[in-house]
Design a protein around this motif. Structure first.
Motif, short mmCIF file in Angstrom:
data_model
loop_
_atom_site.label_atom_id
_atom_site.label_comp_id
_atom_site.label_asym_id
_atom_site.label_seq_id
_atom_site.Cartn_x
_atom_site.Cartn_y
_atom_site.Cartn_z
N LYS A 85 0.83 -1.22 0.00
CA LYS A 85 0.00 0.00 0.00
C LYS A 85 0.86 1.27 0.00
O LYS A 85 0.65 2.20 0.79
CB LYS A 85 -0.97 -0.01 1.17
N THR A 87 2.16 4.78 -0.95
CA THR A 87 1.48 6.00 -1.36
C THR A 87 2.37 6.84 -2.28
O THR A 87 3.59 6.61 -2.37
CB THR A 87 1.13 6.86 -0.14
N SER A 88 1.77 7.83 -2.91
CA SER A 88 2.53 8.76 -3.74
C SER A 88 3.58 9.48 -2.90
O SER A 88 4.70 9.74 -3.37
CB SER A 88 1.60 9.77 -4.40
N SER A 124 3.85 2.70 -11.59
CA SER A 124 2.48 2.18 -11.60
C SER A 124 2.40 0.77 -11.01
O SER A 124 1.34 0.35 -10.55
CB SER A 124 1.89 2.20 -13.01
N VAL A 127 3.26 1.96 -6.69
CA VAL A 127 2.41 2.88 -5.92
C VAL A 127 0.96 2.40 -6.01
O VAL A 127 0.41 2.26 -7.09
CB VAL A 127 2.56 4.32 -6.43
N ALA A 128 0.37 2.18 -4.85
CA ALA A 128 -0.97 1.60 -4.79
C ALA A 128 -2.01 2.48 -5.45
O ALA A 128 -2.85 2.01 -6.22
CB ALA A 128 -1.36 1.34 -3.34
N ASP A 129 -1.98 3.79 -5.22
CA ASP A 129 -3.03 4.64 -5.77
C ASP A 129 -2.92 4.78 -7.28
O ASP A 129 -3.92 4.98 -7.95
CB ASP A 129 -3.09 6.01 -5.08
N SER A 130 -1.72 4.64 -7.84
CA SER A 130 -1.61 4.76 -9.30
C SER A 130 -2.17 3.52 -9.99
O SER A 130 -2.69 3.61 -11.10
CB SER A 130 -0.15 4.98 -9.72
N SER A 131 -2.10 2.36 -9.31
CA SER A 131 -2.64 1.15 -9.94
C SER A 131 -4.17 1.14 -9.90
O SER A 131 -4.80 0.41 -10.63
CB SER A 131 -2.08 -0.10 -9.25
N LEU A 132 -4.74 1.98 -9.04
CA LEU A 132 -6.19 2.08 -8.96
C LEU A 132 -6.73 3.17 -9.88
O LEU A 132 -7.93 3.37 -9.98
CB LEU A 132 -6.62 2.40 -7.51
N VAL A 134 -6.26 6.39 -9.49
CA VAL A 134 -6.55 7.63 -8.78
C VAL A 134 -5.69 8.73 -9.38
O VAL A 134 -4.48 8.62 -9.47
CB VAL A 134 -6.25 7.48 -7.26
#
Length: 138
Positions: A85, A87-88, A124, A127-132, A134
């Motif tokens: 998980k 983050t950026s 990508s 980072v968890a948020d980039s794979s989603l 966001v």
């Protein structure tokens, strides 16, 4: 006469010994970085994986990505970071550690740019948020 081919990034960096030296410093920075270890999943991973093995695999991967003869034998970036998980903000902290290691060893600007392009190509998968998706422009 044939045009002179530009040496590989691997060769311009000085080969495995020079790359391993920078990776050694980088991994020491990353493993001890409180900005990264504030993520309990990252902190746990940093204490589960022996630093020497981590340094070996990162050296192998950088050498391979830079055009060296080594073959990367570790897990994919997506698989090895999937449950952390990240983050950026943690990615930015890692990039800061990376920059500090490059600067410490006076890696030339052109080679730094090429290394950063390689590292950024993995974002990508890490980072968890980039794979989603966001913040991504679809």
């Amino acid at each position: 006469m044939q045009p002179t081919e530009k040496p590989s990034l691997y060769d311009r960096l000085g080969g495995v010994y020079s790359i391993a030296t920078v990776v050694d410093d980088l991994i020491d920075r990353v493993m001890g970085d409180p900005r990264l270890n504030a993520n309990p999943l990252v902190d746990e991973a940093h204490h589960r994986v022996p630093p020497a093995g981590f340094k070996y695999l990162v050296t192998e991967m950088v050498c391979w990505a830079a055009g060296g003869p080594q073959k990367y034998t570790g897990k994919s970036m997506a698989e090895s970071h999937r449950d952390l998980k990240i983050t950026s903000g943690e990615w930015t902290a890692f990039l800061d550690d990376f920059q500090q290691a490059l600067d410490k060893f006076k890696v030339p600007a052109e080679e730094q740019a090429e290394l950063k392009a390689i590292v950024n190509s993995t974002r990508s998968d890490i980072v968890a948020d980039s794979s989603l998706g966001v913040g991504a422009n679809s």
